[in-house]
Write a protein that holds these residues in place. Structure first.
Motif, PDB file in Angstrom:
ATOM      1  N   ALA A  32     -13.076  -5.963   2.972  1.00  9.99           N
ATOM      2  CA  ALA A  32     -13.449  -5.838   4.387  1.00  9.99           C
ATOM      3  C   ALA A  32     -14.971  -5.957   4.499  1.00  9.99           C
ATOM      4  N   ASP A  62      -8.940  -6.394  -6.212  1.00 11.03           N
ATOM      5  CA  ASP A  62      -8.655  -5.330  -5.229  1.00 11.03           C
ATOM      6  C   ASP A  62      -7.666  -5.843  -4.186  1.00 11.03           C
ATOM      7  N   ASN A 113       0.764  -1.245   0.000  1.00 12.13           N
ATOM      8  CA  ASN A 113       0.000   0.000   0.000  1.00 12.13           C
ATOM      9  C   ASN A 113       0.801   1.304   0.000  1.00 12.13           C
ATOM     10  N   PHE A 158      -7.810  -5.263  -0.724  1.00 11.54           N
ATOM     11  CA  PHE A 158      -8.478  -5.733   0.499  1.00 11.54           C
ATOM     12  C   PHE A 158      -9.965  -5.933   0.256  1.00 11.54           C
TER      13      PHE A 158
HETATM   14  P1  5GP Z   1     -14.433  -2.542   2.036  1.00  6.38           P
HETATM   15  O1  5GP Z   1     -14.974  -1.627   0.983  1.00  6.38           O
HETATM   16  O2  5GP Z   1     -14.510  -3.995   1.630  1.00  6.38           O
HETATM   17  O3  5GP Z   1     -15.000  -2.285   3.400  1.00  6.38           O
HETATM   18  O4  5GP Z   1     -12.887  -2.184   2.163  1.00  6.38           O
HETATM   19  C1  5GP Z   1     -12.033  -2.428   1.088  1.00  6.38           C
HETATM   20  C2  5GP Z   1     -11.253  -1.198   0.708  1.00  6.38           C
HETATM   21  O5  5GP Z   1     -10.816  -0.480   1.852  1.00  6.38           O
HETATM   22  C3  5GP Z   1     -10.022  -1.632  -0.048  1.00  6.38           C
HETATM   23  O6  5GP Z   1     -10.086  -1.058  -1.344  1.00  6.38           O
HETATM   24  C4  5GP Z   1      -8.846  -1.105   0.742  1.00  6.38           C
HETATM   25  O7  5GP Z   1      -8.201  -0.076   0.031  1.00  6.38           O
HETATM   26  C5  5GP Z   1      -9.416  -0.527   2.018  1.00  6.38           C
HETATM   27  N1  5GP Z   1      -9.136  -1.373   3.203  1.00  6.38           N
HETATM   28  C6  5GP Z   1     -10.049  -2.089   3.917  1.00  6.38           C
HETATM   29  N2  5GP Z   1      -9.489  -2.658   4.987  1.00  6.38           N
HETATM   30  C7  5GP Z   1      -8.178  -2.337   4.946  1.00  6.38           C
HETATM   31  C8  5GP Z   1      -7.063  -2.642   5.809  1.00  6.38           C
HETATM   32  O8  5GP Z   1      -7.160  -3.340   6.833  1.00  6.38           O
HETATM   33  N3  5GP Z   1      -5.874  -2.145   5.422  1.00  6.38           N
HETATM   34  C9  5GP Z   1      -5.711  -1.369   4.307  1.00  6.38           C
HETATM   35  N4  5GP Z   1      -4.481  -0.926   4.026  1.00  6.38           N
HETATM   36  N5  5GP Z   1      -6.738  -1.039   3.487  1.00  6.38           N
HETATM   37  C10 5GP Z   1      -7.963  -1.522   3.802  1.00  6.38           C
END
Ligand code: 5GP
Length: 191
Positions: free
Chosen positions: A128, A124, A27, A126
């Motif tokens: 989450a 992608d 990252n 991550f």
């Molecule tokens: P989501 O939309 O699934 O909640 O999160 C995914 C996006 O958030 C990814 O594109 C990523 O950039 C960022 N992200 C989510 N969790 C993390 C984490 O624990 N560490 C980092 N560096 N980025 C995360």
């Protein structure tokens, strides 16, 4: 992917209960050898489904998506997070709540680069809560293209985005699946 798990354990920093910082290879600083190997692995998993486009979101998804695209010999499209003055053409857009920034952003992809005859693999860094993936799936739907699935570097299972999207029928492959990050200790699940 053992090599990635080892790297997460040696270099990863757990921030609070739910954020994993992997700035040393993914990252912020990028390890190109590891990124290429991860791209090849994701490409292999989707090699039989006729991918014509790899779709990601700026900025952190681009390096891995590029490695996947190189391996599959397919162009890489990245959703932009702000509308540039150069984007005057038809756009597919979606609202995405950003996990790291804690705010909503609009993502946009030009209709020029996603067509109804495309078969799309979303990539992608991550997964989450699944907000970024949902936005990208929405963009693919608007384009009329076929969605082959999603390839993720690190899935944090305890945030359940993967469960929700898999139950809607989307194939998701992740290279590392984290079940838990309690007290800074990272526990991996099967991928
Ligand atoms: P989501 O939309 O699934 O909640 O999160 C995914 C996006 O958030 C990814 O594109 C990523 O950039 C960022 N992200 C989510 N969790 C993390 C984490 O624990 N560490 C980092 N560096 N980025 C995360």
């Amino acid at each position: 992917m053992k090599e990635l798990w080892d790297r997460i354990v040696s270099d990863g920093e757990v921030i609070g209960k739910d954020v994993l910082k992997v700035d040393s290879f993914l990252n912020h600083q990028i390890d190109p050898v590891l990124i290429m190997r991860m791209g090849e692995e994701l490409a292999t998993r989707f090699s039989q489904v006729g991918i014509t486009k790899v779709l990601t979101i700026e900025a952190s998804g681009i390096a891995v998506a590029m490695a996947v695209g190189l391996s599959l010999k397919a162009p890489v499209v990245f959703a932009k997070k702000s509308r540039a003055v150069t984007q005057r053409e038809e756009l597919y857009t979606a609202e995405v709540f950003s996990f790291t920034r804690r705010e909503s952003v609009q993502i946009a992809v030009s209709a020029r680069y996603l067509k109804p005859d495309d078969t799309v693999l979303i990539v992608d860094d991550f997964l989450a809560h699944g907000e970024a993936l949902k936005g990208l799936v929405d963009v693919v739907k608007q384009s009329g293209a076929r969605l082959a699935g999603a390839g993720i570097v690190i899935e944090k299972r305890f945030q359940h985005g993967g469960d929700i999207l898999r139950s809607s029928g989307i194939r998701i492959e992740s290279l590392a699946a984290i079940e838990c990050m309690e007290n800074g200790k990272i526990t991996f699940g099967n991928t």
